[in-house]
Enzyme design. Structure first.
Site, short mmCIF file in Angstrom:
data_model
loop_
_atom_site.label_atom_id
_atom_site.label_comp_id
_atom_site.label_asym_id
_atom_site.label_seq_id
_atom_site.Cartn_x
_atom_site.Cartn_y
_atom_site.Cartn_z
N GLY A 12 32.47 11.24 41.08
CA GLY A 12 31.90 12.11 40.06
C GLY A 12 32.61 11.99 38.73
O GLY A 12 33.81 11.77 38.67
N ILE A 140 37.95 17.01 39.47
CA ILE A 140 38.07 18.38 38.96
C ILE A 140 38.56 19.31 40.06
O ILE A 140 39.14 20.35 39.76
CB ILE A 140 36.74 18.89 38.37
N ASP A 141 38.37 18.95 41.33
CA ASP A 141 38.81 19.80 42.44
C ASP A 141 40.32 19.82 42.59
O ASP A 141 40.87 20.71 43.27
CB ASP A 141 38.19 19.33 43.75
N GLY A 184 34.40 23.27 43.79
CA GLY A 184 35.51 23.26 44.71
C GLY A 184 34.95 22.95 46.08
O GLY A 184 34.76 23.84 46.90
N GLU A 236 32.66 27.19 45.47
CA GLU A 236 31.42 26.84 46.15
C GLU A 236 31.61 26.67 47.66
O GLU A 236 30.68 26.89 48.43
CB GLU A 236 30.83 25.55 45.57
N ARG A 273 24.98 40.02 39.04
CA ARG A 273 24.36 38.79 38.57
C ARG A 273 25.28 37.60 38.86
O ARG A 273 26.50 37.72 38.73
CB ARG A 273 24.10 38.85 37.05
N HIS A 279 27.69 21.44 37.10
CA HIS A 279 28.17 20.26 36.38
C HIS A 279 28.64 20.54 34.97
O HIS A 279 29.17 19.65 34.30
CB HIS A 279 27.08 19.19 36.36
N ARG A 282 32.09 19.50 34.47
CA ARG A 282 32.42 18.07 34.42
C ARG A 282 32.31 17.47 33.03
O ARG A 282 33.08 16.59 32.66
CB ARG A 282 31.49 17.28 35.35
#
Length: 357
Positions: A12, A140-141, A184, A236, A273, A279, A282
Protein backbone atom coordinates in the site's frame (compact mmCIF):
# COMPACT_ATOMS: atom_id res chain seq x y z
CA UNK A 1 32.22 0.73 -14.31
CA UNK A 2 29.31 2.60 -12.78
CA UNK A 3 27.23 0.43 -10.51
CA UNK A 4 23.49 0.21 -11.16
CA UNK A 5 21.08 -0.34 -8.32
CA UNK A 6 17.31 -0.58 -8.43
CA UNK A 7 14.55 0.63 -6.15
CA UNK A 8 10.89 -0.29 -6.03
CA UNK A 9 7.96 0.48 -3.75
CA UNK A 10 5.60 -2.36 -2.93
CA UNK A 11 2.41 -2.78 -0.93
CA UNK A 12 0.00 0.00 0.00
CA UNK A 13 1.09 3.56 -0.71
CA UNK A 14 1.85 5.99 2.09
CA UNK A 15 3.39 9.37 2.73
CA UNK A 16 7.19 9.51 2.56
CA UNK A 17 7.79 7.12 -0.33
CA UNK A 18 8.88 9.81 -2.77
CA UNK A 19 11.23 11.23 -0.13
CA UNK A 20 12.70 7.73 0.24
CA UNK A 21 13.23 7.28 -3.50
CA UNK A 22 14.87 10.70 -3.68
CA UNK A 23 17.21 9.96 -0.77
CA UNK A 24 18.33 6.67 -2.30
CA UNK A 25 19.02 8.18 -5.73
CA UNK A 26 20.86 11.22 -4.32
CA UNK A 27 23.04 9.14 -2.00
CA UNK A 28 23.84 6.65 -4.76
CA UNK A 29 24.84 9.43 -7.16
CA UNK A 30 26.64 11.90 -4.92
CA UNK A 31 28.10 9.41 -2.47
CA UNK A 32 29.14 6.55 -4.74
CA UNK A 33 28.76 7.66 -8.35
CA UNK A 34 26.08 5.03 -8.95
CA UNK A 35 23.06 5.00 -11.23
CA UNK A 36 19.65 4.29 -9.70
CA UNK A 37 16.89 2.62 -11.69
CA UNK A 38 13.32 3.07 -10.50
CA UNK A 39 11.10 0.06 -11.17
CA UNK A 40 7.45 0.87 -11.82
CA UNK A 41 4.49 -0.76 -10.07
CA UNK A 42 6.56 -2.84 -7.67
CA UNK A 43 7.29 -6.37 -8.84
CA UNK A 44 4.65 -6.05 -11.59
CA UNK A 45 6.98 -3.81 -13.58
CA UNK A 46 9.48 -6.67 -13.79
CA UNK A 47 7.00 -8.74 -15.79
CA UNK A 48 6.80 -6.27 -18.66
CA UNK A 49 9.07 -6.48 -21.70
CA UNK A 50 10.77 -4.13 -21.90
CA UNK A 51 10.80 -3.87 -18.11
CA UNK A 52 8.75 -0.95 -16.75
CA UNK A 53 11.58 1.11 -15.28
CA UNK A 54 13.44 4.38 -15.64
CA UNK A 55 16.86 5.72 -14.79
CA UNK A 56 16.37 8.33 -12.08
CA UNK A 57 17.78 11.70 -13.07
CA UNK A 58 19.00 13.29 -9.84
CA UNK A 59 18.64 16.77 -11.35
CA UNK A 60 14.88 16.22 -11.42
CA UNK A 61 14.63 14.91 -7.86
CA UNK A 62 14.27 18.29 -6.17
CA UNK A 63 12.93 19.04 -2.70
CA UNK A 64 9.40 19.40 -4.06
CA UNK A 65 9.35 15.65 -4.65
CA UNK A 66 9.97 14.96 -0.97
CA UNK A 67 6.82 16.92 -0.14
CA UNK A 68 4.57 14.81 -2.35
CA UNK A 69 2.47 11.95 -1.06
CA UNK A 70 2.23 8.58 -2.77
CA UNK A 71 4.97 7.14 -4.98
CA UNK A 72 5.72 8.37 -8.46
CA UNK A 73 7.06 4.91 -9.31
CA UNK A 74 3.71 3.31 -8.53
CA UNK A 75 3.16 0.31 -6.28
CA UNK A 76 1.26 -2.95 -6.02
CA UNK A 77 -0.30 -5.00 -3.25
CA UNK A 78 -1.44 -7.89 -5.44
CA UNK A 79 0.11 -10.52 -7.63
CA UNK A 80 2.16 -13.01 -5.58
CA UNK A 81 5.10 -13.85 -7.91
CA UNK A 82 4.98 -17.48 -6.82
CA UNK A 83 1.23 -17.84 -7.39
CA UNK A 84 0.38 -15.12 -9.86
CA UNK A 85 -3.31 -14.88 -10.86
CA UNK A 86 -3.82 -15.56 -14.57
CA UNK A 87 -6.74 -14.45 -16.79
CA UNK A 88 -8.20 -17.97 -16.86
CA UNK A 89 -8.41 -18.06 -13.05
CA UNK A 90 -5.38 -20.30 -12.60
CA UNK A 91 -2.21 -19.37 -10.72
CA UNK A 92 1.29 -19.53 -12.12
CA UNK A 93 4.78 -19.18 -10.68
CA UNK A 94 6.16 -16.14 -12.51
CA UNK A 95 9.06 -15.47 -10.15
CA UNK A 96 11.54 -16.56 -12.83
CA UNK A 97 10.24 -13.88 -15.20
CA UNK A 98 10.69 -11.24 -12.52
CA UNK A 99 14.24 -12.34 -11.78
CA UNK A 100 14.93 -12.22 -15.51
CA UNK A 101 13.62 -8.65 -15.48
CA UNK A 102 16.13 -7.73 -12.79
CA UNK A 103 18.97 -9.14 -14.86
CA UNK A 104 17.72 -7.38 -18.00
CA UNK A 105 18.06 -4.10 -16.11
CA UNK A 106 21.65 -4.97 -15.25
CA UNK A 107 21.11 -4.39 -11.55
CA UNK A 108 23.84 -5.08 -9.01
CA UNK A 109 21.64 -4.43 -6.00
CA UNK A 110 18.01 -3.76 -5.15
CA UNK A 111 16.39 -1.64 -2.46
CA UNK A 112 12.84 -2.69 -1.68
CA UNK A 113 10.54 -0.34 0.21
CA UNK A 114 7.66 -2.21 1.81
CA UNK A 115 6.04 -3.82 4.82
CA UNK A 116 6.89 -7.24 6.19
CA UNK A 117 4.75 -9.00 3.56
CA UNK A 118 6.38 -7.21 0.64
CA UNK A 119 9.86 -7.68 2.09
CA UNK A 120 9.17 -11.39 2.56
CA UNK A 121 8.19 -11.76 -1.11
CA UNK A 122 11.21 -9.78 -2.29
CA UNK A 123 13.54 -11.83 -0.10
CA UNK A 124 12.26 -15.12 -1.54
CA UNK A 125 12.29 -13.69 -5.05
CA UNK A 126 15.90 -12.51 -4.93
CA UNK A 127 17.33 -15.49 -3.03
CA UNK A 128 18.28 -17.44 -6.19
CA UNK A 129 19.07 -14.35 -8.29
CA UNK A 130 22.41 -13.29 -6.82
CA UNK A 131 21.14 -9.68 -6.62
CA UNK A 132 21.77 -8.23 -3.13
CA UNK A 133 18.63 -6.93 -1.38
CA UNK A 134 18.26 -4.26 1.29
CA UNK A 135 14.82 -3.46 2.69
CA UNK A 136 13.35 -0.19 3.94
CA UNK A 137 10.31 -0.49 6.22
CA UNK A 138 7.17 1.40 5.29
CA UNK A 139 3.65 0.94 6.56
CA UNK A 140 1.18 3.29 8.15
CA UNK A 141 0.32 0.48 10.59
CA UNK A 142 3.87 0.68 12.04
CA UNK A 143 3.82 -3.08 12.70
CA UNK A 144 7.13 -4.07 11.05
CA UNK A 145 9.30 -5.95 13.53
CA UNK A 146 12.60 -4.58 14.84
CA UNK A 147 12.03 -0.94 13.99
CA UNK A 148 10.44 1.72 16.18
CA UNK A 149 9.18 3.67 13.17
CA UNK A 150 8.14 2.77 9.65
CA UNK A 151 7.78 5.32 6.87
CA UNK A 152 4.20 6.54 6.55
CA UNK A 153 3.22 6.03 10.19
CA UNK A 154 4.01 9.56 11.49
CA UNK A 155 1.87 11.13 8.77
CA UNK A 156 -1.00 8.70 9.35
CA UNK A 157 -1.01 9.62 13.05
CA UNK A 158 -0.96 13.33 12.18
CA UNK A 159 -3.95 12.89 9.85
CA UNK A 160 -5.91 10.95 12.49
CA UNK A 161 -5.08 13.54 15.14
CA UNK A 162 -6.23 16.37 12.89
CA UNK A 163 -9.48 14.49 12.31
CA UNK A 164 -10.04 14.35 16.07
CA UNK A 165 -9.26 18.05 16.33
CA UNK A 166 -12.04 18.69 13.81
CA UNK A 167 -14.53 16.21 15.23
CA UNK A 168 -14.34 17.52 18.80
CA UNK A 169 -15.96 20.93 18.21
CA UNK A 170 -18.73 19.56 16.01
CA UNK A 171 -19.40 16.81 18.55
CA UNK A 172 -19.63 19.39 21.32
CA UNK A 173 -21.88 21.64 19.24
CA UNK A 174 -24.44 18.88 18.70
CA UNK A 175 -23.88 16.88 21.89
CA UNK A 176 -22.81 13.80 19.95
CA UNK A 177 -20.55 10.83 20.48
CA UNK A 178 -18.05 11.03 17.62
CA UNK A 179 -16.51 7.70 16.59
CA UNK A 180 -13.36 7.79 14.46
CA UNK A 181 -12.30 4.56 12.76
CA UNK A 182 -8.64 4.53 11.78
CA UNK A 183 -6.56 2.02 9.89
CA UNK A 184 -4.72 -0.74 11.67
CA UNK A 185 -5.18 -4.09 9.99
CA UNK A 186 -3.54 -6.08 12.79
CA UNK A 187 -2.25 -3.48 15.24
CA UNK A 188 -3.49 -0.40 17.06
CA UNK A 189 -0.45 1.88 16.78
CA UNK A 190 -2.26 4.66 14.89
CA UNK A 191 -5.31 4.49 17.15
CA UNK A 192 -3.49 4.69 20.50
CA UNK A 193 -1.11 7.46 19.37
CA UNK A 194 -3.87 9.58 17.82
CA UNK A 195 -6.14 9.05 20.82
CA UNK A 196 -3.52 10.45 23.19
CA UNK A 197 -2.52 13.32 20.91
CA UNK A 198 -6.12 14.19 20.01
CA UNK A 199 -7.55 14.03 23.53
CA UNK A 200 -9.93 11.12 22.93
CA UNK A 201 -12.11 9.72 25.70
CA UNK A 202 -12.06 6.11 24.49
CA UNK A 203 -9.64 4.12 22.34
CA UNK A 204 -10.24 0.54 21.21
CA UNK A 205 -7.42 -1.54 19.75
CA UNK A 206 -7.04 -5.22 18.86
CA UNK A 207 -4.32 -5.75 21.47
CA UNK A 208 -6.70 -5.07 24.38
CA UNK A 209 -9.87 -7.12 24.83
CA UNK A 210 -12.69 -4.67 25.24
CA UNK A 211 -16.34 -4.81 26.20
CA UNK A 212 -19.05 -2.59 24.81
CA UNK A 213 -20.71 -2.21 28.20
CA UNK A 214 -17.54 -0.70 29.67
CA UNK A 215 -17.39 1.86 26.89
CA UNK A 216 -21.05 2.68 27.51
CA UNK A 217 -20.39 3.07 31.23
CA UNK A 218 -17.46 5.41 30.60
CA UNK A 219 -19.51 7.63 28.30
CA UNK A 220 -22.35 7.63 30.82
CA UNK A 221 -19.91 8.76 33.53
CA UNK A 222 -18.71 11.60 31.30
CA UNK A 223 -22.29 12.75 30.74
CA UNK A 224 -23.05 12.54 34.45
CA UNK A 225 -20.04 14.78 35.09
CA UNK A 226 -21.44 17.41 32.72
CA UNK A 227 -19.84 16.46 29.42
CA UNK A 228 -22.20 16.65 26.45
CA UNK A 229 -20.00 14.88 23.92
CA UNK A 230 -17.30 12.22 23.64
CA UNK A 231 -14.52 11.23 21.25
CA UNK A 232 -13.99 7.54 20.52
CA UNK A 233 -11.12 6.16 18.42
CA UNK A 234 -11.29 2.58 17.15
CA UNK A 235 -8.76 0.66 15.07
CA UNK A 236 -10.31 -1.16 12.11
CA UNK A 237 -9.13 -4.51 13.51
CA UNK A 238 -10.51 -3.92 17.00
CA UNK A 239 -13.80 -5.52 16.06
CA UNK A 240 -12.06 -8.80 15.33
CA UNK A 241 -11.67 -9.49 19.05
CA UNK A 242 -13.96 -12.18 20.46
CA UNK A 243 -14.88 -9.69 23.16
CA UNK A 244 -15.68 -6.85 20.80
CA UNK A 245 -19.20 -7.86 19.81
CA UNK A 246 -22.07 -9.04 21.95
CA UNK A 247 -22.85 -12.48 20.57
CA UNK A 248 -26.55 -11.84 21.08
CA UNK A 249 -26.53 -8.79 18.81
CA UNK A 250 -25.44 -7.89 15.34
CA UNK A 251 -21.70 -8.22 14.88
CA UNK A 252 -19.72 -5.78 12.69
CA UNK A 253 -20.35 -6.42 9.01
CA UNK A 254 -19.24 -3.31 7.17
CA UNK A 255 -16.73 -1.84 9.58
CA UNK A 256 -16.39 -1.57 13.30
CA UNK A 257 -16.82 2.23 13.32
CA UNK A 258 -20.36 2.26 11.98
CA UNK A 259 -21.30 -0.71 14.15
CA UNK A 260 -19.87 0.90 17.26
CA UNK A 261 -21.65 4.21 16.65
CA UNK A 262 -24.95 2.39 16.25
CA UNK A 263 -24.46 0.36 19.42
CA UNK A 264 -23.40 3.38 21.47
CA UNK A 265 -26.38 5.37 20.28
CA UNK A 266 -28.73 2.56 21.27
CA UNK A 267 -27.10 2.04 24.66
CA UNK A 268 -26.54 5.64 25.74
CA UNK A 269 -29.42 7.45 24.09
CA UNK A 270 -26.96 9.95 22.69
CA UNK A 271 -26.63 10.65 19.00
CA UNK A 272 -23.48 8.97 17.70
CA UNK A 273 -21.80 9.48 14.34
CA UNK A 274 -18.98 7.50 12.74
CA UNK A 275 -16.19 8.80 10.54
CA UNK A 276 -14.04 6.29 8.67
CA UNK A 277 -10.72 7.84 7.59
CA UNK A 278 -9.68 4.95 5.35
CA UNK A 279 -7.24 5.89 2.61
CA UNK A 280 -7.20 9.54 3.66
CA UNK A 281 -4.44 8.44 6.04
CA UNK A 282 -2.28 7.25 3.15
CA UNK A 283 -2.31 10.09 0.67
CA UNK A 284 -1.30 13.13 2.69
CA UNK A 285 1.75 15.31 2.29
CA UNK A 286 4.41 13.69 4.51
CA UNK A 287 5.16 15.31 7.83
CA UNK A 288 8.64 16.55 8.65
CA UNK A 289 9.21 13.42 10.74
CA UNK A 290 8.34 11.15 7.81
CA UNK A 291 10.66 13.08 5.49
CA UNK A 292 13.51 12.88 7.98
CA UNK A 293 12.92 9.16 8.50
CA UNK A 294 12.81 8.55 4.76
CA UNK A 295 16.06 10.45 4.22
CA UNK A 296 17.94 8.68 7.01
CA UNK A 297 16.78 5.18 6.05
CA UNK A 298 17.28 5.76 2.32
CA UNK A 299 20.87 6.94 2.77
CA UNK A 300 21.77 4.03 5.03
CA UNK A 301 20.23 1.48 2.65
CA UNK A 302 22.54 2.62 -0.14
CA UNK A 303 25.56 2.58 2.16
CA UNK A 304 24.78 -1.01 3.17
CA UNK A 305 24.98 -2.08 -0.46
CA UNK A 306 28.25 -0.16 -0.77
CA UNK A 307 29.59 -2.12 2.21
CA UNK A 308 28.71 -5.38 0.50
CA UNK A 309 25.88 -6.20 2.90
CA UNK A 310 22.62 -7.80 1.80
CA UNK A 311 19.52 -9.57 3.08
CA UNK A 312 19.11 -6.84 5.69
CA UNK A 313 16.63 -4.12 6.56
CA UNK A 314 17.48 -0.63 7.75
CA UNK A 315 15.58 0.39 10.87
CA UNK A 316 15.06 3.25 13.29
CA UNK A 317 15.99 2.30 16.83
CA UNK A 318 16.87 4.42 19.86
CA UNK A 319 17.08 7.59 17.76
CA UNK A 320 19.50 6.18 15.22
CA UNK A 321 19.55 4.08 12.06
CA UNK A 322 20.60 0.47 12.45
CA UNK A 323 20.32 -2.57 10.22
CA UNK A 324 18.89 -5.98 11.07
CA UNK A 325 18.70 -9.31 9.22
CA UNK A 326 15.56 -9.65 7.13
CA UNK A 327 15.15 -13.09 8.68
CA UNK A 328 14.29 -11.30 11.95
CA UNK A 329 11.67 -9.15 10.22
CA UNK A 330 9.62 -11.26 7.83
CA UNK A 331 6.86 -13.38 9.25
CA UNK A 332 6.72 -11.27 12.41
CA UNK A 333 4.58 -8.38 13.55
CA UNK A 334 5.14 -5.65 16.13
CA UNK A 335 1.87 -4.92 17.87
CA UNK A 336 1.15 -2.41 20.62
CA UNK A 337 2.75 -3.45 23.89
CA UNK A 338 -0.09 -3.90 26.37
CA UNK A 339 2.24 -2.88 29.19
CA UNK A 340 4.08 -0.24 27.19
CA UNK A 341 4.39 3.51 27.50
CA UNK A 342 1.51 4.52 25.23
CA UNK A 343 -1.10 2.35 26.92
CA UNK A 344 0.15 3.39 30.36
CA UNK A 345 -0.06 7.03 29.26
CA UNK A 346 -3.58 6.61 27.90
CA UNK A 347 -4.78 5.05 31.16
CA UNK A 348 -3.08 7.77 33.21
CA UNK A 349 -4.94 10.42 31.21
CA UNK A 350 -8.26 8.73 31.93
CA UNK A 351 -8.76 7.35 28.44
CA UNK A 352 -10.94 4.24 28.50
CA UNK A 353 -9.64 1.16 26.66
CA UNK A 354 -12.83 -0.78 27.18
CA UNK A 355 -11.32 -3.36 29.50
CA UNK A 356 -11.64 -4.01 33.22
CA UNK A 357 -8.73 -1.77 34.23
Amino acid sequence: MTKRIGILTSGGDCAGLNATIRAVALRAHHGHGWTTVGIHYGTLGLLERPVEAEVLDVDRLDAALARQGGTFLGSTNRGDPFAFPMPDGSRKDRSGEMVEGLHLLGLEGLIGVGGDGSLDILRRLLAPSGVPLVGIPKTIDNDVANTERAIGYPTAVAVATEALDRLQPTGASHERVMVLEVMGRDAGHIAIAAAIAGGADVVLIPEVRWHIERVVAHIAALRAAGRSSALVVVAEAAGQSDEAADAASDAPKHGVGEWLARRLSQATGAEARATVLGHVQRGAMPTAEDRLLAAALGVRAVDLLAEGKADRMVAWWNRQVIDVPLAKVVGRSRTVDRDGTLIRTARALGICLGDAR
